[in-house]
Design a protein around this motif. Structure first.
Motif, PDB file in Angstrom:
ATOM      1  N   ASP A 232       7.511   8.090  79.611  1.00 43.08           N
ATOM      2  CA  ASP A 232       6.205   7.460  79.811  1.00 43.08           C
ATOM      3  C   ASP A 232       5.164   8.247  79.021  1.00 43.08           C
ATOM      4  O   ASP A 232       4.949   9.439  79.266  1.00 43.08           O
ATOM      5  N   ILE A 233       4.508   7.590  78.088  1.00 44.06           N
ATOM      6  CA  ILE A 233       3.580   8.277  77.198  1.00 44.06           C
ATOM      7  C   ILE A 233       2.398   8.856  77.956  1.00 44.06           C
ATOM      8  O   ILE A 233       1.867   9.908  77.607  1.00 44.06           O
ATOM      9  N   ARG A 234       1.984   8.209  79.051  1.00 40.50           N
ATOM     10  CA  ARG A 234       0.868   8.713  79.845  1.00 40.50           C
ATOM     11  C   ARG A 234       1.217  10.042  80.514  1.00 40.50           C
ATOM     12  O   ARG A 234       0.433  10.989  80.509  1.00 40.50           O
ATOM     13  N   THR A 235       2.408  10.127  81.075  1.00 43.38           N
ATOM     14  CA  THR A 235       2.868  11.378  81.677  1.00 43.38           C
ATOM     15  C   THR A 235       2.962  12.485  80.637  1.00 43.38           C
ATOM     16  O   THR A 235       2.636  13.651  80.912  1.00 43.38           O
ATOM     17  N   GLY A 236       3.371  12.121  79.433  1.00 46.26           N
ATOM     18  CA  GLY A 236       3.469  13.096  78.349  1.00 46.26           C
ATOM     19  C   GLY A 236       2.134  13.727  78.016  1.00 46.26           C
ATOM     20  O   GLY A 236       2.039  14.947  77.821  1.00 46.26           O
ATOM     21  N   TYR A 237       1.086  12.920  77.981  1.00 47.42           N
ATOM     22  CA  TYR A 237      -0.244  13.464  77.677  1.00 47.42           C
ATOM     23  C   TYR A 237      -0.767  14.348  78.800  1.00 47.42           C
ATOM     24  O   TYR A 237      -1.442  15.354  78.546  1.00 47.42           O
ATOM     25  N   ILE A 238      -0.475  13.991  80.028  1.00 45.52           N
ATOM     26  CA  ILE A 238      -0.896  14.824  81.156  1.00 45.52           C
ATOM     27  C   ILE A 238      -0.198  16.185  81.094  1.00 45.52           C
ATOM     28  O   ILE A 238      -0.833  17.237  81.281  1.00 45.52           O
ATOM     29  N   ALA A 239       1.103  16.189  80.822  1.00 41.23           N
ATOM     30  CA  ALA A 239       1.857  17.442  80.719  1.00 41.23           C
ATOM     31  C   ALA A 239       1.316  18.302  79.576  1.00 41.23           C
ATOM     32  O   ALA A 239       1.180  19.528  79.699  1.00 41.23           O
ATOM     33  N   MET A 240       1.032  17.658  78.456  1.00 38.99           N
ATOM     34  CA  MET A 240       0.491  18.390  77.310  1.00 38.99           C
ATOM     35  C   MET A 240      -0.833  19.064  77.659  1.00 38.99           C
ATOM     36  O   MET A 240      -1.083  20.216  77.287  1.00 38.99           O
ATOM     37  N   SER A 241      -1.690  18.366  78.405  1.00 39.30           N
ATOM     38  CA  SER A 241      -2.995  18.929  78.753  1.00 39.30           C
ATOM     39  C   SER A 241      -2.857  20.135  79.678  1.00 39.30           C
ATOM     40  O   SER A 241      -3.645  21.080  79.587  1.00 39.30           O
ATOM     41  N   VAL A 242      -1.867  20.125  80.560  1.00 42.05           N
ATOM     42  CA  VAL A 242      -1.653  21.268  81.452  1.00 42.05           C
ATOM     43  C   VAL A 242      -1.179  22.489  80.654  1.00 42.05           C
ATOM     44  O   VAL A 242      -1.699  23.607  80.817  1.00 42.05           O
ATOM     45  N   VAL A 243      -0.211  22.283  79.783  1.00 39.66           N
ATOM     46  CA  VAL A 243       0.338  23.386  78.995  1.00 39.66           C
ATOM     47  C   VAL A 243      -0.737  24.037  78.129  1.00 39.66           C
ATOM     48  O   VAL A 243      -0.935  25.262  78.139  1.00 39.66           O
ATOM     49  N   PHE A 244      -1.453  23.217  77.384  1.00 36.53           N
ATOM     50  CA  PHE A 244      -2.443  23.783  76.472  1.00 36.53           C
ATOM     51  C   PHE A 244      -3.712  24.216  77.189  1.00 36.53           C
ATOM     52  O   PHE A 244      -4.430  25.104  76.700  1.00 36.53           O
ATOM     53  N   GLY A 245      -4.013  23.640  78.342  1.00 35.23           N
ATOM     54  CA  GLY A 245      -5.121  24.136  79.135  1.00 35.23           C
ATOM     55  C   GLY A 245      -4.915  25.589  79.527  1.00 35.23           C
ATOM     56  O   GLY A 245      -5.842  26.410  79.489  1.00 35.23           O
ATOM     57  N   LEU A 246      -3.682  25.944  79.899  1.00 38.66           N
ATOM     58  CA  LEU A 246      -3.365  27.328  80.234  1.00 38.66           C
ATOM     59  C   LEU A 246      -3.389  28.230  78.998  1.00 38.66           C
ATOM     60  O   LEU A 246      -3.900  29.352  79.040  1.00 38.66           O
ATOM     61  N   ILE A 247      -2.847  27.739  77.896  1.00 40.06           N
ATOM     62  CA  ILE A 247      -2.821  28.531  76.661  1.00 40.06           C
ATOM     63  C   ILE A 247      -4.230  28.864  76.196  1.00 40.06           C
ATOM     64  O   ILE A 247      -4.503  29.966  75.705  1.00 40.06           O
ATOM     65  N   PHE A 248      -5.148  27.924  76.358  1.00 39.48           N
ATOM     66  CA  PHE A 248      -6.519  28.130  75.886  1.00 39.48           C
ATOM     67  C   PHE A 248      -7.357  28.974  76.836  1.00 39.48           C
ATOM     68  O   PHE A 248      -8.285  29.654  76.400  1.00 39.48           O
ATOM     69  N   SER A 249      -7.045  28.945  78.120  1.00 38.54           N
ATOM     70  CA  SER A 249      -7.897  29.631  79.091  1.00 38.54           C
ATOM     71  C   SER A 249      -7.528  31.102  79.301  1.00 38.54           C
ATOM     72  O   SER A 249      -8.410  31.958  79.452  1.00 38.54           O
TER      73      SER A 249
END
Length: 483
Positions: free
Chosen positions: A180-197
């Motif tokens: 599901d492409i929507r789930t993919g974008y949510i997962a991506m935002s969590v991963v990179f949110g941590l990397i950036f913070s």
């Protein structure tokens, strides 16, 4: 990172921790520049006519808040200094704002989608301003040594470009790993949110502010923010170089996903092509740093700008559905030019703030940083909005969303000849025009390494109430040349 008058050398570990802050500064914006517009049109389903005002309003808001944040951070007084409190306060907000930005809302109304996306974009840009303006200002005052400052900013930009590389390759790998492409974008935002913070913890902990700048007073007024920096000849030329380089990168980054998907017709190759561009960009950083020390910073900027222009012209003439080797070669060629455009204006910025101290008798890194970012974002908002508006007028067609067994999929539709021509013109013509103006500004920029050495000698003596070896006539000549 407090340094005394005797030595402006900065420990390597401190440089590394400080530079890690640009994992967010370089990476987050690359994800947005490369993938956000096409995420809005091809995943959220936002009509192109609504995408233009999102970028316009969001970037203008971002631009307006930057100079004010510059003055706020200059005026801040705390036990952590003027800049560091914002590094600490922003850690959690970086994560939250990035997740909200990439949440694929599923409203039936285009107006509801637009309002949510606009709020998310405004919120994210506000968080970026709160952190990056103090960070950019601190990069200018972290050392007064010409070459040491170049070293610090080169490490910082190396982090930025490595992050940019990861943000070109990895996000779509995460997205595409989910059915599901929507789930993919949510997962991506969590991963990179941590990397950036998370890196901001290290920036806060290992960066110390200079005590000799802590007593600088700054008044929050429009004249000091907008008028006085523009009176400086050196600042005006830097502003043009910075604006042309980053405006070109903003526009080309936004349109590149559409170029690969609809003109080259190889959307799955987008991360790899972007990766090739950014790898070459990173590899050329030491080349341009070497040339900057041997030939001057403006020489490096001019050379890189010319390479970028040649590559952009070649991209326009690439045939539709071209082979990947051709696309990879041209992407790498452009990356070799963009490298100088990305690095050199940042290394020049710290030198120009010294000119500001010469002119006004006080440090104004926050004002200078805020105004540079203001002009970039204001111009970028108009330019990116215009580019998306052109695609909409040309007849851009959104993909059709289909849900099968609870899984969201996007069914692409072909684009017309007018849309394809518009994409090619934007990706090729914009850099040619902008970097021509950048080259002109670089040739007129007055501060070289010898002038900067004399400037620092004069400023050090003035700060400590000591006489310098420079005569009054030499000081006046230096002021005429730089101011």
């Amino acid at each position: 990172m407090s340094v005394g008058r005797e030595s402006e050398k900065i420990p390597l570990l401190n440089k590394i921790f400080f530079g890690s802050g640009d994992i967010f500064g370089g990476g987050a914006f690359n994800i947005i520049n490369f993938f956000y517009a096409i995420f809005l049109t091809d995943v959220v389903g936002l009509d192109m006519v609504f995408v233009a005002p999102v970028f316009l309003v969001g970037k203008i808001w971002d631009a307006i808040t930057d100079p004010f944040m510059g003055s706020i951070t200059d005026r801040t007084r705390s036990r952590f200094g003027r800049r560091r409190p914002y590094f600490l306060a922003g850690i959690g907000l970086v994560f939250i704002s990035f997740m909200i930005l990439w949440y694929p809302v599923d409203f039936d109304s285009q107006a509801a989608k637009f309002l949510y996306i606009l709020f998310a974009y405004l919120f994210f840009n506000t968080v970026v301003t709160m952190i990056m303006i103090p960070y950019q200002a601190m990069a200018a005052e972290i050392s007064l040594d010409y070459n040491e400052r170049t070293s610090v900013n080169s490490i910082r930009l190396l982090f930025s470009l490595v992050s940019s590389l990861a943000c070109a390759l990895v996000p779509m790998m995460i997205v595409n790993s989910f059915e599901d492409i929507r789930t993919g974008y949510i997962a991506m935002s969590v991963v990179f949110g941590l990397i950036f913070s998370l890196p901001w913890i290290g920036v806060f902990a290992f960066t110390k502010e200079r005590k000799d700048f802590s007593s600088v007073e700054a008044n929050l007024n429009l004249k000091s923010m907008f008028v006085e920096p523009l009176k400086l000849k050196s600042f005006r030329y830097l502003l043009v170089m910075f604006l042309t380089a980053y405006l070109g990168m903003d526009i080309v980054s936004m349109i590149f996903a559409y170029y690969m998907k609809y003109y080259i017709e190889k959307p799955n190759a987008l991360p790899l092509v972007l990766g090739a561009l950014l790898i070459v960009e990173i590899l050329f950083i030491p080349v341009y740093a070497f040339l900057a020390k041997k030939k001057g910073k403006t020489f490096s900027f001019i050379l890189g700008s010319f390479v970028w222009i040649v590559g952009s012209v070649a991209i326009f003439f690439v045939p539709q559905n071209a082979s990947l080797p051709v696309v990879f070669f041209l992407a790498g060629f452009v990356g070799a030019g963009v490298s100088a455009a990305a690095v050199i204006p940042h290394t020049i910025f710290g030198d120009v703030t010294d000119v500001g101290e010469l002119a006004y008798g006080q440090r104004r890194e926050g004002n200078f940083s805020g105004l540079i970012t203001f002009t970039r974002k204001f111009a970028s908002g108009i330019a990116v909005a215009l580019a998306t508006f052109i695609l909409g007028v040309a007849g851009y067609v959104n993909p059709e969303r289909v849900v099968e067994d609870g899984v969201t999929k996007m069914i692409e539709k072909p684009q017309g000849a007018a849309v394809l021509l518009s994409i090619r013109l934007i990706i090729a013509l914009v850099p040619v025009i902008l970097m021509t103006f950048g080259i002109i500004a670089a040739k007129k920029y007055p501060l070289d390494s010898e002038s900067h050495r004399r400037l620092i000698e004069y400023l050090n003596g003035k700060r400590h109430n000591e006489k310098t070896t420079m005569s009054d006539e030499e000081v006046d000549e230096l002021k005429r040349r730089l101011i």
